[in-house]
Design a protein around this motif. Structure first.
Motif, PDB file in Angstrom:
ATOM      1  N   ALA A 183       0.519  -1.029   0.130  1.00 29.61           N
ATOM      2  CA  ALA A 183       0.541   0.263   0.618  1.00 29.61           C
ATOM      3  C   ALA A 183       0.933   0.977   0.241  1.00 29.61           C
ATOM      4  O   ALA A 183       0.318   1.960  -0.870  1.00 29.61           O
ATOM      5  CB  ALA A 183      -1.079  -0.188   1.238  1.00 29.61           C
ATOM      6  N   ARG A 184       1.888   1.339   0.471  1.00 30.64           N
ATOM      7  CA  ARG A 184       2.666   2.767   0.867  1.00 30.64           C
ATOM      8  C   ARG A 184       3.746   2.409   0.104  1.00 30.64           C
ATOM      9  O   ARG A 184       4.223   3.728  -0.395  1.00 30.64           O
ATOM     10  CB  ARG A 184       3.134   2.762   2.705  1.00 30.64           C
ATOM     11  N   ARG A 185       4.369   1.361  -0.718  1.00 27.32           N
ATOM     12  CA  ARG A 185       5.920   1.572  -1.095  1.00 27.32           C
ATOM     13  C   ARG A 185       5.662   0.517  -1.880  1.00 27.32           C
ATOM     14  O   ARG A 185       5.928  -0.826  -2.867  1.00 27.32           O
ATOM     15  CB  ARG A 185       6.784   1.449  -0.466  1.00 27.32           C
ATOM     16  N   PRO A 186       5.170   0.854  -3.032  1.00 26.91           N
ATOM     17  CA  PRO A 186       5.128  -0.419  -4.217  1.00 26.91           C
ATOM     18  C   PRO A 186       6.304  -0.372  -5.204  1.00 26.91           C
ATOM     19  O   PRO A 186       6.069  -1.051  -5.408  1.00 26.91           O
ATOM     20  CB  PRO A 186       3.726   0.399  -5.132  1.00 26.91           C
ATOM     21  N   ASP A 187       6.498   0.575  -5.344  1.00 26.84           N
ATOM     22  CA  ASP A 187       7.914   0.268  -5.474  1.00 26.84           C
ATOM     23  C   ASP A 187       9.013  -0.694  -5.295  1.00 26.84           C
ATOM     24  O   ASP A 187       9.846  -1.356  -5.556  1.00 26.84           O
ATOM     25  CB  ASP A 187       9.404   1.423  -5.125  1.00 26.84           C
ATOM     26  N   MET A 188       8.696  -0.576  -3.207  1.00 30.76           N
ATOM     27  CA  MET A 188       9.775  -1.593  -2.774  1.00 30.76           C
ATOM     28  C   MET A 188       9.091  -3.306  -3.567  1.00 30.76           C
ATOM     29  O   MET A 188       9.822  -4.356  -3.095  1.00 30.76           O
ATOM     30  CB  MET A 188       9.494  -1.660  -1.139  1.00 30.76           C
ATOM     31  N   PHE A 189       7.949  -3.212  -3.082  1.00 26.82           N
ATOM     32  CA  PHE A 189       6.997  -4.486  -2.847  1.00 26.82           C
ATOM     33  C   PHE A 189       7.404  -5.183  -4.299  1.00 26.82           C
ATOM     34  O   PHE A 189       7.168  -6.743  -5.061  1.00 26.82           O
ATOM     35  CB  PHE A 189       5.126  -4.101  -2.995  1.00 26.82           C
ATOM     36  N   GLU A 190       7.382  -4.586  -5.414  1.00 27.92           N
ATOM     37  CA  GLU A 190       7.464  -5.013  -6.836  1.00 27.92           C
ATOM     38  C   GLU A 190       8.792  -5.826  -6.701  1.00 27.92           C
ATOM     39  O   GLU A 190       9.088  -7.121  -7.825  1.00 27.92           O
ATOM     40  CB  GLU A 190       8.187  -4.117  -8.130  1.00 27.92           C
ATOM     41  N   LYS A 191       9.609  -5.747  -5.637  1.00 28.52           N
ATOM     42  CA  LYS A 191      10.805  -6.224  -5.676  1.00 28.52           C
ATOM     43  C   LYS A 191      11.069  -7.784  -4.814  1.00 28.52           C
ATOM     44  O   LYS A 191      11.883  -8.078  -4.672  1.00 28.52           O
ATOM     45  CB  LYS A 191      12.320  -5.197  -5.572  1.00 28.52           C
ATOM     46  N   VAL A 192      10.257  -7.705  -4.273  1.00 30.85           N
ATOM     47  CA  VAL A 192       9.857  -9.006  -3.765  1.00 30.85           C
ATOM     48  C   VAL A 192       9.072 -10.015  -4.309  1.00 30.85           C
ATOM     49  O   VAL A 192       8.903 -10.342  -5.309  1.00 30.85           O
ATOM     50  CB  VAL A 192       8.896  -9.071  -2.411  1.00 30.85           C
ATOM     51  N   THR A 193       9.827 -11.119  -4.057  1.00 32.69           N
ATOM     52  CA  THR A 193      10.143 -12.412  -5.203  1.00 32.69           C
ATOM     53  C   THR A 193       9.411 -13.435  -3.166  1.00 32.69           C
ATOM     54  O   THR A 193       9.795 -13.624  -2.654  1.00 32.69           O
ATOM     55  CB  THR A 193      11.575 -13.419  -4.845  1.00 32.69           C
TER      56      THR A 193
END
Length: 250
Positions: free
Chosen positions: A218-228
Protein backbone atom coordinates in the motif's frame (compact mmCIF):
# COMPACT_ATOMS: atom_id res chain seq x y z
CA UNK A 1 34.42 0.43 14.28
CA UNK A 2 35.60 4.03 14.14
CA UNK A 3 33.65 6.85 12.48
CA UNK A 4 35.26 10.28 12.05
CA UNK A 5 33.06 13.18 10.96
CA UNK A 6 34.65 16.19 9.28
CA UNK A 7 32.50 19.27 9.91
CA UNK A 8 32.45 23.02 10.52
CA UNK A 9 29.99 22.47 13.39
CA UNK A 10 31.25 19.61 15.59
CA UNK A 11 29.22 20.74 18.62
CA UNK A 12 25.99 20.13 16.72
CA UNK A 13 26.71 16.39 16.60
CA UNK A 14 27.53 15.72 20.24
CA UNK A 15 24.29 14.91 22.07
CA UNK A 16 22.68 12.97 19.24
CA UNK A 17 25.61 10.59 18.82
CA UNK A 18 26.62 10.19 22.48
CA UNK A 19 23.27 9.32 24.09
CA UNK A 20 21.12 6.20 24.35
CA UNK A 21 22.17 3.13 22.34
CA UNK A 22 25.11 4.78 20.56
CA UNK A 23 26.39 6.26 23.81
CA UNK A 24 26.34 2.90 25.56
CA UNK A 25 27.95 1.21 22.56
CA UNK A 26 30.82 3.71 22.71
CA UNK A 27 31.26 3.14 26.43
CA UNK A 28 31.52 -0.60 25.80
CA UNK A 29 34.02 -0.08 22.99
CA UNK A 30 31.97 -1.45 20.08
CA UNK A 31 32.14 1.85 18.19
CA UNK A 32 34.02 5.13 18.35
CA UNK A 33 32.55 8.34 16.95
CA UNK A 34 34.47 11.62 16.79
CA UNK A 35 33.70 14.97 15.17
CA UNK A 36 36.57 17.11 13.85
CA UNK A 37 36.59 20.85 13.23
CA UNK A 38 37.81 21.45 9.67
CA UNK A 39 38.91 25.00 10.57
CA UNK A 40 41.63 23.53 12.80
CA UNK A 41 43.42 22.35 9.67
CA UNK A 42 43.53 25.55 7.63
CA UNK A 43 46.80 27.37 6.97
CA UNK A 44 44.97 30.71 6.98
CA UNK A 45 45.43 32.97 10.01
CA UNK A 46 41.77 33.89 9.69
CA UNK A 47 40.84 30.19 9.75
CA UNK A 48 39.26 30.62 6.33
CA UNK A 49 37.89 27.44 4.79
CA UNK A 50 35.89 28.82 1.86
CA UNK A 51 36.29 31.12 -1.12
CA UNK A 52 34.44 32.34 -4.22
CA UNK A 53 33.85 29.78 -6.97
CA UNK A 54 35.87 29.94 -10.16
CA UNK A 55 33.66 30.90 -13.08
CA UNK A 56 31.45 33.10 -10.96
CA UNK A 57 28.22 32.34 -9.21
CA UNK A 58 26.62 32.99 -5.87
CA UNK A 59 27.83 31.69 -2.53
CA UNK A 60 31.16 30.17 -1.55
CA UNK A 61 32.92 26.84 -1.98
CA UNK A 62 34.77 24.93 0.74
CA UNK A 63 38.44 24.84 -0.19
CA UNK A 64 40.23 21.58 -0.92
CA UNK A 65 43.31 22.20 1.22
CA UNK A 66 41.72 22.41 4.72
CA UNK A 67 39.60 19.40 3.88
CA UNK A 68 42.64 17.48 2.70
CA UNK A 69 44.71 18.35 5.77
CA UNK A 70 41.93 17.14 8.06
CA UNK A 71 41.36 14.00 6.00
CA UNK A 72 45.08 13.19 5.88
CA UNK A 73 45.36 13.55 9.66
CA UNK A 74 42.45 11.16 10.20
CA UNK A 75 43.90 8.63 7.76
CA UNK A 76 47.20 8.71 9.66
CA UNK A 77 45.38 8.19 12.95
CA UNK A 78 43.39 5.26 11.59
CA UNK A 79 46.54 3.29 10.73
CA UNK A 80 44.53 1.12 8.34
CA UNK A 81 42.18 1.21 5.36
CA UNK A 82 39.78 4.16 5.41
CA UNK A 83 36.53 4.54 3.50
CA UNK A 84 35.51 8.16 2.86
CA UNK A 85 31.93 9.28 2.25
CA UNK A 86 30.88 12.78 1.21
CA UNK A 87 27.30 13.63 2.22
CA UNK A 88 26.00 15.26 -0.94
CA UNK A 89 22.65 15.78 -2.74
CA UNK A 90 24.50 14.52 -5.83
CA UNK A 91 25.20 11.13 -4.24
CA UNK A 92 23.25 7.89 -4.52
CA UNK A 93 20.30 7.55 -2.15
CA UNK A 94 21.19 5.94 1.17
CA UNK A 95 19.52 2.58 1.75
CA UNK A 96 19.50 -0.06 4.48
CA UNK A 97 21.82 -2.15 2.32
CA UNK A 98 24.33 0.71 2.47
CA UNK A 99 24.08 0.80 6.26
CA UNK A 100 24.86 -2.92 6.42
CA UNK A 101 27.72 -2.59 3.94
CA UNK A 102 29.33 0.39 5.66
CA UNK A 103 29.02 -1.24 9.08
CA UNK A 104 31.60 -3.76 7.92
CA UNK A 105 34.24 -1.05 7.51
CA UNK A 106 36.83 -0.63 10.26
CA UNK A 107 37.36 3.09 9.61
CA UNK A 108 34.76 5.39 8.10
CA UNK A 109 35.18 9.12 7.40
CA UNK A 110 32.08 11.23 6.76
CA UNK A 111 32.61 14.63 5.14
CA UNK A 112 30.01 17.33 5.79
CA UNK A 113 29.80 19.99 3.13
CA UNK A 114 28.47 23.50 3.63
CA UNK A 115 27.86 26.70 1.66
CA UNK A 116 27.52 25.80 -2.05
CA UNK A 117 29.55 22.62 -1.77
CA UNK A 118 33.20 21.58 -1.71
CA UNK A 119 36.04 21.77 -4.21
CA UNK A 120 35.68 18.91 -6.70
CA UNK A 121 39.40 18.20 -6.54
CA UNK A 122 39.09 17.00 -2.94
CA UNK A 123 36.25 14.73 -3.98
CA UNK A 124 38.25 13.32 -6.88
CA UNK A 125 41.33 12.69 -4.75
CA UNK A 126 39.94 11.55 -1.40
CA UNK A 127 36.26 10.52 -1.55
CA UNK A 128 35.26 6.90 -2.18
CA UNK A 129 31.54 7.53 -2.59
CA UNK A 130 28.89 10.22 -2.28
CA UNK A 131 25.67 9.58 -0.36
CA UNK A 132 22.40 11.51 -0.27
CA UNK A 133 19.47 11.14 2.13
CA UNK A 134 17.01 11.85 -0.65
CA UNK A 135 15.88 14.24 -3.32
CA UNK A 136 16.16 17.42 -1.29
CA UNK A 137 18.88 19.83 -0.17
CA UNK A 138 20.02 20.57 3.39
CA UNK A 139 22.01 23.57 4.60
CA UNK A 140 24.93 21.32 5.52
CA UNK A 141 25.90 17.69 5.76
CA UNK A 142 25.63 17.38 9.54
CA UNK A 143 22.06 16.07 9.65
CA UNK A 144 22.86 13.54 6.94
CA UNK A 145 26.03 12.50 8.77
CA UNK A 146 24.09 11.88 11.98
CA UNK A 147 21.46 9.83 10.14
CA UNK A 148 24.07 7.71 8.34
CA UNK A 149 26.10 7.22 11.52
CA UNK A 150 23.07 6.09 13.49
CA UNK A 151 21.90 3.68 10.79
CA UNK A 152 25.39 2.22 10.30
CA UNK A 153 26.26 1.84 13.98
CA UNK A 154 23.06 -0.08 14.71
CA UNK A 155 24.34 -2.78 12.35
CA UNK A 156 27.70 -3.18 14.12
CA UNK A 157 27.77 -6.45 16.10
CA UNK A 158 27.25 -5.83 19.81
CA UNK A 159 25.60 -2.42 19.48
CA UNK A 160 22.10 -3.90 19.69
CA UNK A 161 21.36 -6.66 22.16
CA UNK A 162 20.44 -9.23 19.51
CA UNK A 163 20.27 -9.38 15.69
CA UNK A 164 16.54 -10.06 16.07
CA UNK A 165 16.25 -6.40 17.13
CA UNK A 166 16.62 -5.28 13.52
CA UNK A 167 15.80 -8.27 11.31
CA UNK A 168 12.07 -7.50 11.32
CA UNK A 169 12.52 -3.75 11.00
CA UNK A 170 11.42 -1.79 7.96
CA UNK A 171 13.73 -2.14 4.94
CA UNK A 172 16.03 -4.80 6.43
CA UNK A 173 14.32 -7.63 4.55
CA UNK A 174 12.92 -5.50 1.73
CA UNK A 175 9.57 -4.90 3.44
CA UNK A 176 8.08 -2.32 5.77
CA UNK A 177 7.59 -3.40 9.35
CA UNK A 178 4.21 -4.64 10.56
CA UNK A 179 2.09 -2.52 12.98
CA UNK A 180 3.12 -2.63 16.65
CA UNK A 181 0.96 -2.38 19.79
CA UNK A 182 1.56 -2.06 23.53
CA UNK A 183 -0.51 -1.78 26.74
CA UNK A 184 -3.29 -0.95 27.40
CA UNK A 185 -5.31 -3.30 25.25
CA UNK A 186 -8.11 -0.75 24.91
CA UNK A 187 -7.09 2.85 24.17
CA UNK A 188 -9.63 5.49 23.14
CA UNK A 189 -11.94 2.66 22.14
CA UNK A 190 -9.33 1.16 19.81
CA UNK A 191 -8.50 -2.48 20.40
CA UNK A 192 -5.30 -4.46 19.96
CA UNK A 193 -5.80 -7.10 17.22
CA UNK A 194 -7.05 -10.22 19.07
CA UNK A 195 -4.52 -12.51 17.40
CA UNK A 196 -1.70 -10.71 19.24
CA UNK A 197 -3.33 -11.69 22.51
CA UNK A 198 -3.81 -15.34 21.53
CA UNK A 199 -0.43 -16.63 22.69
CA UNK A 200 -0.10 -18.63 19.47
CA UNK A 201 3.32 -17.58 18.18
CA UNK A 202 2.81 -19.28 14.83
CA UNK A 203 -0.38 -17.34 14.15
CA UNK A 204 1.26 -14.12 15.38
CA UNK A 205 4.19 -14.59 13.02
CA UNK A 206 1.83 -15.27 10.14
CA UNK A 207 -0.22 -12.14 10.94
CA UNK A 208 2.90 -10.01 11.14
CA UNK A 209 4.20 -11.26 7.79
CA UNK A 210 0.82 -10.63 6.20
CA UNK A 211 0.56 -7.11 7.61
CA UNK A 212 4.12 -6.36 6.54
CA UNK A 213 3.25 -7.39 2.98
CA UNK A 214 0.00 -5.42 3.08
CA UNK A 215 1.67 -2.25 4.36
CA UNK A 216 4.53 -2.44 1.86
CA UNK A 217 2.15 -2.95 -1.05
CA UNK A 218 0.00 0.00 0.00
CA UNK A 219 2.72 2.49 0.96
CA UNK A 220 5.73 1.47 -1.12
CA UNK A 221 4.67 -0.34 -4.29
CA UNK A 222 8.16 0.29 -5.67
CA UNK A 223 9.61 -1.90 -2.90
CA UNK A 224 6.85 -4.46 -3.19
CA UNK A 225 7.60 -5.05 -6.87
CA UNK A 226 11.07 -6.28 -5.90
CA UNK A 227 9.84 -8.84 -3.35
CA UNK A 228 10.18 -12.46 -4.44
CA UNK A 229 7.58 -14.95 -3.20
CA UNK A 230 9.23 -18.37 -3.05
CA UNK A 231 7.48 -20.39 -0.33
CA UNK A 232 3.92 -21.72 -0.43
CA UNK A 233 3.07 -19.74 2.69
CA UNK A 234 4.22 -16.46 1.17
CA UNK A 235 2.22 -17.10 -2.00
CA UNK A 236 -0.85 -18.05 0.07
CA UNK A 237 -0.59 -14.85 2.14
CA UNK A 238 -0.27 -12.79 -1.02
CA UNK A 239 -3.38 -14.43 -2.47
CA UNK A 240 -5.31 -13.69 0.72
CA UNK A 241 -4.29 -10.03 0.65
CA UNK A 242 -5.18 -9.74 -3.02
CA UNK A 243 -8.64 -11.14 -2.34
CA UNK A 244 -9.20 -8.73 0.56
CA UNK A 245 -8.21 -5.68 -1.48
CA UNK A 246 -5.69 -2.98 -0.70
CA UNK A 247 -6.09 -0.12 1.72
CA UNK A 248 -4.84 3.21 0.28
CA UNK A 249 -2.70 3.82 3.38
CA UNK A 250 -2.46 0.63 5.38
Amino acid sequence: MRIDIMTLFPDSLGDVLSESILGRAQERGFIRIEAHQIRDYTASKQCQVDDYPYGGGRGAIMQADPLYRCWEHLCDEAMGPVHTVYLSPCGHTFRQADAIRLSQMDNLILVCGHYEGIDQRFIDECVDEEISLGDFVLTGGEIAAMAVTDAVCRMVPGVLADPECFRDESHFNGLLEYPQYSRPGDWHGLQVPPILLSGDHGKVDRWRTKESLRRTRARRPDMFEKVTFETKQEKKLLAEIESEGWEPWA
